[in-house]
Design an enzyme around this catalytic site. Structure first.
Site, PDB file in Angstrom:
ATOM      1  N   GLU A  30       0.854  -1.205   0.000  1.00 45.42           N
ATOM      2  CA  GLU A  30       0.000   0.000   0.000  1.00 45.42           C
ATOM      3  C   GLU A  30       0.882   1.245   0.000  1.00 45.42           C
ATOM      4  O   GLU A  30       2.095   1.157   0.204  1.00 45.42           O
ATOM      5  CB  GLU A  30      -0.922   0.001   1.226  1.00 45.42           C
ATOM      6  CG  GLU A  30      -2.065  -0.996   1.067  1.00 45.42           C
ATOM      7  CD  GLU A  30      -3.088  -0.953   2.195  1.00 45.42           C
ATOM      8  OE1 GLU A  30      -4.155  -1.519   2.009  1.00 45.42           O
ATOM      9  OE2 GLU A  30      -2.814  -0.362   3.256  1.00 45.42           O
ATOM     10  N   HIS A  54      -9.118   9.831   2.550  1.00 43.34           N
ATOM     11  CA  HIS A  54      -8.682   8.716   1.704  1.00 43.34           C
ATOM     12  C   HIS A  54      -8.863   9.150   0.255  1.00 43.34           C
ATOM     13  O   HIS A  54      -9.911   9.683  -0.111  1.00 43.34           O
ATOM     14  CB  HIS A  54      -9.512   7.462   2.002  1.00 43.34           C
ATOM     15  CG  HIS A  54      -8.883   6.205   1.467  1.00 43.34           C
ATOM     16  ND1 HIS A  54      -8.764   5.959   0.120  1.00 43.34           N
ATOM     17  CD2 HIS A  54      -8.326   5.139   2.092  1.00 43.34           C
ATOM     18  CE1 HIS A  54      -8.160   4.785  -0.054  1.00 43.34           C
ATOM     19  NE2 HIS A  54      -7.883   4.270   1.129  1.00 43.34           N
ATOM     20  N   ARG A  73      -0.760   9.133   1.441  1.00 41.54           N
ATOM     21  CA  ARG A  73      -2.145   9.487   1.160  1.00 41.54           C
ATOM     22  C   ARG A  73      -2.419  10.977   1.036  1.00 41.54           C
ATOM     23  O   ARG A  73      -3.236  11.407   0.230  1.00 41.54           O
ATOM     24  CB  ARG A  73      -2.990   8.981   2.327  1.00 41.54           C
ATOM     25  CG  ARG A  73      -3.886   7.908   1.880  1.00 41.54           C
ATOM     26  CD  ARG A  73      -4.571   7.300   3.037  1.00 41.54           C
ATOM     27  NE  ARG A  73      -4.493   5.869   2.838  1.00 41.54           N
ATOM     28  CZ  ARG A  73      -5.052   4.989   3.635  1.00 41.54           C
ATOM     29  NH1 ARG A  73      -5.698   5.400   4.697  1.00 41.54           N
ATOM     30  NH2 ARG A  73      -4.962   3.727   3.376  1.00 41.54           N
ATOM     31  N   HIS A 132     -11.653  10.093   6.235  1.00 40.90           N
ATOM     32  CA  HIS A 132     -11.445   8.661   6.456  1.00 40.90           C
ATOM     33  C   HIS A 132     -10.947   8.327   7.854  1.00 40.90           C
ATOM     34  O   HIS A 132     -11.427   7.395   8.483  1.00 40.90           O
ATOM     35  CB  HIS A 132     -10.421   8.198   5.415  1.00 40.90           C
ATOM     36  CG  HIS A 132     -10.100   6.743   5.437  1.00 40.90           C
ATOM     37  ND1 HIS A 132     -11.042   5.778   5.137  1.00 40.90           N
ATOM     38  CD2 HIS A 132      -8.946   6.072   5.706  1.00 40.90           C
ATOM     39  CE1 HIS A 132     -10.479   4.579   5.216  1.00 40.90           C
ATOM     40  NE2 HIS A 132      -9.219   4.732   5.573  1.00 40.90           N
ATOM     41  N   ARG A 145      -1.293   9.378   8.720  1.00 38.76           N
ATOM     42  CA  ARG A 145      -1.163   7.943   9.032  1.00 38.76           C
ATOM     43  C   ARG A 145      -0.705   7.145   7.812  1.00 38.76           C
ATOM     44  O   ARG A 145      -1.218   7.315   6.709  1.00 38.76           O
ATOM     45  CB  ARG A 145      -2.515   7.401   9.494  1.00 38.76           C
ATOM     46  CG  ARG A 145      -2.520   5.935   9.787  1.00 38.76           C
ATOM     47  CD  ARG A 145      -3.894   5.505  10.201  1.00 38.76           C
ATOM     48  NE  ARG A 145      -4.838   5.690   9.132  1.00 38.76           N
ATOM     49  CZ  ARG A 145      -5.387   4.686   8.435  1.00 38.76           C
ATOM     50  NH1 ARG A 145      -5.079   3.444   8.718  1.00 38.76           N
ATOM     51  NH2 ARG A 145      -6.245   4.939   7.484  1.00 38.76           N
TER      52      ARG A 145
HETATM   53  P1  FAD Z   1     -14.446   1.285  15.458  1.00 37.17           P
HETATM   54  O1  FAD Z   1     -14.165   0.014  14.801  1.00 37.17           O
HETATM   55  O2  FAD Z   1     -15.023   2.374  14.640  1.00 37.17           O
HETATM   56  O3  FAD Z   1     -15.416   0.983  16.668  1.00 37.17           O
HETATM   57  C1  FAD Z   1     -15.977   2.033  17.423  1.00 37.17           C
HETATM   58  C2  FAD Z   1     -17.044   1.457  18.309  1.00 37.17           C
HETATM   59  O4  FAD Z   1     -17.484   2.438  19.227  1.00 37.17           O
HETATM   60  C3  FAD Z   1     -18.298   1.004  17.568  1.00 37.17           C
HETATM   61  O5  FAD Z   1     -18.714  -0.210  18.162  1.00 37.17           O
HETATM   62  C4  FAD Z   1     -19.308   2.117  17.852  1.00 37.17           C
HETATM   63  O6  FAD Z   1     -20.637   1.715  17.786  1.00 37.17           O
HETATM   64  C5  FAD Z   1     -18.913   2.446  19.274  1.00 37.17           C
HETATM   65  N1  FAD Z   1     -19.335   3.763  19.759  1.00 37.17           N
HETATM   66  C6  FAD Z   1     -19.085   4.973  19.213  1.00 37.17           C
HETATM   67  N2  FAD Z   1     -19.611   5.943  19.992  1.00 37.17           N
HETATM   68  C7  FAD Z   1     -20.197   5.320  21.049  1.00 37.17           C
HETATM   69  C8  FAD Z   1     -20.911   5.763  22.185  1.00 37.17           C
HETATM   70  N3  FAD Z   1     -21.146   7.061  22.437  1.00 37.17           N
HETATM   71  N4  FAD Z   1     -21.384   4.837  23.063  1.00 37.17           N
HETATM   72  C9  FAD Z   1     -21.198   3.516  22.835  1.00 37.17           C
HETATM   73  N5  FAD Z   1     -20.531   3.038  21.769  1.00 37.17           N
HETATM   74  C10 FAD Z   1     -20.027   3.931  20.897  1.00 37.17           C
HETATM   75  N6  FAD Z   1      -7.171   0.687   8.986  1.00 37.17           N
HETATM   76  C11 FAD Z   1      -6.220  -0.240   8.735  1.00 37.17           C
HETATM   77  O7  FAD Z   1      -5.266  -0.360   9.499  1.00 37.17           O
HETATM   78  N7  FAD Z   1      -6.339  -1.058   7.652  1.00 37.17           N
HETATM   79  C12 FAD Z   1      -7.379  -0.989   6.787  1.00 37.17           C
HETATM   80  O8  FAD Z   1      -7.452  -1.755   5.849  1.00 37.17           O
HETATM   81  C13 FAD Z   1      -8.370  -0.007   7.019  1.00 37.17           C
HETATM   82  N8  FAD Z   1      -9.410   0.134   6.166  1.00 37.17           N
HETATM   83  C14 FAD Z   1     -10.402   1.024   6.459  1.00 37.17           C
HETATM   84  C15 FAD Z   1     -11.509   1.110   5.635  1.00 37.17           C
HETATM   85  C16 FAD Z   1     -12.552   1.959   5.948  1.00 37.17           C
HETATM   86  C17 FAD Z   1     -13.735   2.068   5.034  1.00 37.17           C
HETATM   87  C18 FAD Z   1     -12.482   2.746   7.119  1.00 37.17           C
HETATM   88  C19 FAD Z   1     -13.589   3.666   7.480  1.00 37.17           C
HETATM   89  C20 FAD Z   1     -11.371   2.680   7.939  1.00 37.17           C
HETATM   90  C21 FAD Z   1     -10.322   1.823   7.620  1.00 37.17           C
HETATM   91  N9  FAD Z   1      -9.198   1.733   8.432  1.00 37.17           N
HETATM   92  C22 FAD Z   1      -8.229   0.804   8.165  1.00 37.17           C
HETATM   93  C23 FAD Z   1      -9.150   2.427   9.714  1.00 37.17           C
HETATM   94  C24 FAD Z   1      -9.513   1.420  10.813  1.00 37.17           C
HETATM   95  O9  FAD Z   1     -10.526   0.577  10.324  1.00 37.17           O
HETATM   96  C25 FAD Z   1     -10.000   2.104  12.054  1.00 37.17           C
HETATM   97  O10 FAD Z   1      -9.104   3.096  12.446  1.00 37.17           O
HETATM   98  C26 FAD Z   1     -10.140   1.093  13.196  1.00 37.17           C
HETATM   99  O11 FAD Z   1     -10.952   0.025  12.783  1.00 37.17           O
HETATM  100  C27 FAD Z   1     -10.729   1.769  14.394  1.00 37.17           C
HETATM  101  O12 FAD Z   1     -11.090   0.802  15.340  1.00 37.17           O
HETATM  102  P2  FAD Z   1     -11.783   1.271  16.663  1.00 37.17           P
HETATM  103  O13 FAD Z   1     -12.009   0.043  17.476  1.00 37.17           O
HETATM  104  O14 FAD Z   1     -11.024   2.385  17.244  1.00 37.17           O
HETATM  105  O15 FAD Z   1     -13.178   1.906  16.188  1.00 37.17           O
HETATM  106  C1  SIN Z   2      -7.463   0.860   2.427  1.00 38.35           C
HETATM  107  O1  SIN Z   2      -7.737  -0.330   2.272  1.00 38.35           O
HETATM  108  O2  SIN Z   2      -7.117   1.623   1.531  1.00 38.35           O
HETATM  109  C2  SIN Z   2      -7.605   1.419   3.772  1.00 38.35           C
HETATM  110  C3  SIN Z   2      -6.377   1.179   4.489  1.00 38.35           C
HETATM  111  C4  SIN Z   2      -6.293   2.109   5.646  1.00 38.35           C
HETATM  112  O3  SIN Z   2      -7.099   3.032   5.794  1.00 38.35           O
HETATM  113  O4  SIN Z   2      -5.356   1.931   6.415  1.00 38.35           O
END
Ligand code: FAD
Ligand code: SIN
Length: 532
Positions: A118, A237, A283, A344, A379
């Site tokens: 990537e 993104h 990015r 993103h 990032r």
């Molecule tokens: P999340 O997975 O967003 O979970 C947050 C949780 O908090 C959810 O359960 C939500 O319901 C809950 N929540 C929020 N507010 C409240 C509240 N007030 N009360 C109770 N619950 C609440 N990163 C990579 O490293 N590789 C990738 O390939 C990648 N691809 C991505 C693709 C997309 C489309 C997106 C959007 C992001 C991507 N990222 C990627 C970034 C990465 O997915 C996220 O940074 C990571 O998953 C965040 O995890 P998290 O547990 O912090 O949050």
């Molecule tokens: C992607 O698959 O391009 C998302 C990867 C990331 O946000 O880290």
């Protein structure tokens, strides 16, 4: 009503689940999540998880790539912690049941799993599960967490505000939580509280993020008095699907890693003139180059050309993207994909130390909600899933010490406030805020737009605050807007204080990079602070 647990984990994405899994053998865990447990960014993650796992790669190279993407603002200690722990965390994920895509039979390969490339990475080091890595992670971790009777999962429960001991200055002792089924709030009291509420992409009109990503954790932490840092660095993104109704579905960077080429309306591969790594530049550079092409040629989008990759590879490596584009009428093996940048990833957030503890004792923040300093001003792709697990496990290890201390004393309970079901109230205001942020605080910024945005956000926050204090019955949409407008205010404040262009923050009024890289740290009632 009060409930009492050892650990309160707010959010059921990769960060919250990793923390819960590590603490489950130690005490009782309340895992609250505001919608379905799968909803959030983790479930949407496509590209994968970066780690230097292969013999010809190295931790040093992963560190160097992360630092380069971060444009001089990464906290080196945090980056080292991330990269060094990477291989072990991959083994942990496999132990928890995550099934990564294996190498297609090839005796030349030294590592059993397929490694993708990537943007910004100088080596193939992205483990993935097809192009649905996050969904596979969620499946495995949710299955695992359900094996522990000590973990109680509360779906459709929204944390509204954090609680602090005594007069509101002491240890964190839990949160006020709304049960959406009853419309009533309850206090969930705990020895340790973890914010794992994900990012804040919903602050912008166009985003790859799920509706739940409204920056609640950052806003709650700020209201409770925690420090927030690097809030100006929202990552856009470069490639979300530019088709009405497609909800900015992500076209993974791994597609460019596999040979995808960005083109303008004349078919020119414009990234060739922008950066030595062309389409795989960091990015921020790719997103700005697309933005420039769109302005220059009056385009609504540019195109990602994968027609030369071949149907077989496209279906094999990107089955979900292949299917999803087809659903919107784009046969990617024959036609370039219309793409546009979208908000993103929030690089900043609640400031934490290397054990992921915030500046409030007993309150941890993990995953996208937190600012560990790993990402600096931009990032590196696929570093965030790794960061979420590395720092959640460190938090869990550190948080054990609170079990040996007396439980914090909860403040006197206030009268219960009722919530009505979500209606149309405050919907227009939310749309206006998100549009304002898109237009005035987007990929390319300037002082006048930021000043306008600050004024409008302040006026909105005043209205929201009055409604919040005075309405006899509250509304979740108002609570959401309270958080969105808070995060927007922090983002704009930090952007206005940064008199330079660095990484994701680009200002036409301050196009140069300042000689010293400083973090901007914000806390309620305190003067902004700059930290080297
Ligand atoms: P999340 O997975 O967003 O979970 C947050 C949780 O908090 C959810 O359960 C939500 O319901 C809950 N929540 C929020 N507010 C409240 C509240 N007030 N009360 C109770 N619950 C609440 N990163 C990579 O490293 N590789 C990738 O390939 C990648 N691809 C991505 C693709 C997309 C489309 C997106 C959007 C992001 C991507 N990222 C990627 C970034 C990465 O997915 C996220 O940074 C990571 O998953 C965040 O995890 P998290 O547990 O912090 O949050
Ligand atoms: C992607 O698959 O391009 C998302 C990867 C990331 O946000 O880290």
């Amino acid at each position: 009503m009060d409930r009492q647990f050892d650990f309160l984990v707010i959010g059921s994405g990769i960060a919250g689940l990793s923390f819960a899994l590590k603490c489950a053998p130690l005490g009782s865990v309340a895992l609250i999540t505001k919608a379905h447990s799968e909803d959030g960014s983790t479930n949407r993650a496509q590209g994968g998880i970066a780690s230097a796992v292969e013999a010809t790669d190295s931790v040093e190279s992963h560190i160097a790539d992360t630092l380069e993407a971060g444009a001089g603002l990464c906290r080196v200690e945090a980056v080292r912690t991330l990269a060094e722990n990477g291989p072990e965390i991959i083994r942990q994920l496999i132990d928890w049941g995550v099934r990564f895509t294996r190498q297609r039979v090839n005796p030349q390969e030294t590592y059993p799993y397929h490694l993708a490339l990537e943007g910004g990475h100088s080596h193939r080091r992205i483990l993935h599960a097809d192009d649905l890595t996050g969904a596979e992670v969620m499946r495995a971790l949710l299955e695992e967490v359900k094996k522990f009777p000590s973990v109680r999962l509360f779906e459709s429960h929204t944390a509204i505000d954090l609680l602090r001991e005594g007069d509101g200055e002491g240890r964190c002792c839990g949160a006020l939580v709304l049960d959406r089924a009853t419309g009533e709030t309850e206090r969930v009291l705990s020895r340790v509280t973890v914010l794992a509420t994900g990012g804040a992409g919903q602050v912008f009109l166009h985003t790859t993020n799920h509706e739940v990503s409204s920056g609640d954790g950052i806003a709650m932490a700020w209201r409770a008095g925690a420090e927030c840092a690097d809030m100006e660095f929202m990552q856009f993104h470069p490639t979300s699907l530019a088709i009405p109704g497609a909800d900015n579905f992500l076209i993974s960077e791994a597609v460019r890693g596999h040979g995808g080429i960005l083109r303008n309306q004349l078919g020119e591969a414009f990234m060739a003139n922008e950066h030595p790594r062309k389409d795989l530049a960091p990015r921020d550079i790719v997103a700005r180059a697309i933005d420039r092409q769109m302005r220059l040629h009056g385009l609504d989008n540019v195109w990602l050309d994968v027609t030369h990759i071949g149907d077989r590879d496209l279906r094999f490596f990107f089955p979900n993207i292949y299917r999803e584009c087809r659903k919107y009428g784009v046969e990617i093996e024959k036609t370039p994909i219309p793409v546009v940048p979208a908000a993103h990833y929030m690089c900043g957030g609640v400031k934490v130390d290397t054990n992921s503890e915030t500046t409030i004792p007993g309150l941890y923040a993990c995953g996208e909600t937190s600012c560990t300093g790993v990402h600096g001003a931009n990032r590196l792709a696929s570093n965030s899933l790794l960061e979420s697990v590395v720092f959640a496990l460190r938090a869990a290890e550190d948080a054990k010490r609170y079990l040996a201390m007396p439980a914090p004393k909860a403040p006197a309970a206030r009268p219960v406030r009722r919530f009505s079901p979500m209606g149309a109230e405050w919907k227009d205001e939310e749309l206006e805020l998100r549009t304002l942020m898109w237009k005035k605080v987007g990929i390319v910024r300037n002082d006048a737009d930021l000043a306008d945005a600050a004024l409008e956000i302040e006026a909105l926050r005043t209205r929201v605050d009055i409604a919040w204090k005075n309405s006899p019955v509250l509304n979740l949409r108002l609570s959401r807007l309270r958080n969105l407008s808070q995060v927007a205010a922090l983002l704009v404040e930090a952007a206005r204080l940064r008199h330079e262009s660095r990484g994701l923050h680009f200002s036409t009024d301050w196009p140069e990079k300042a000689p010293v890289a400083e973090h901007i740290v914000l806390a309620k009632g305190k003067e902004p602070r700059r930290e080297v």
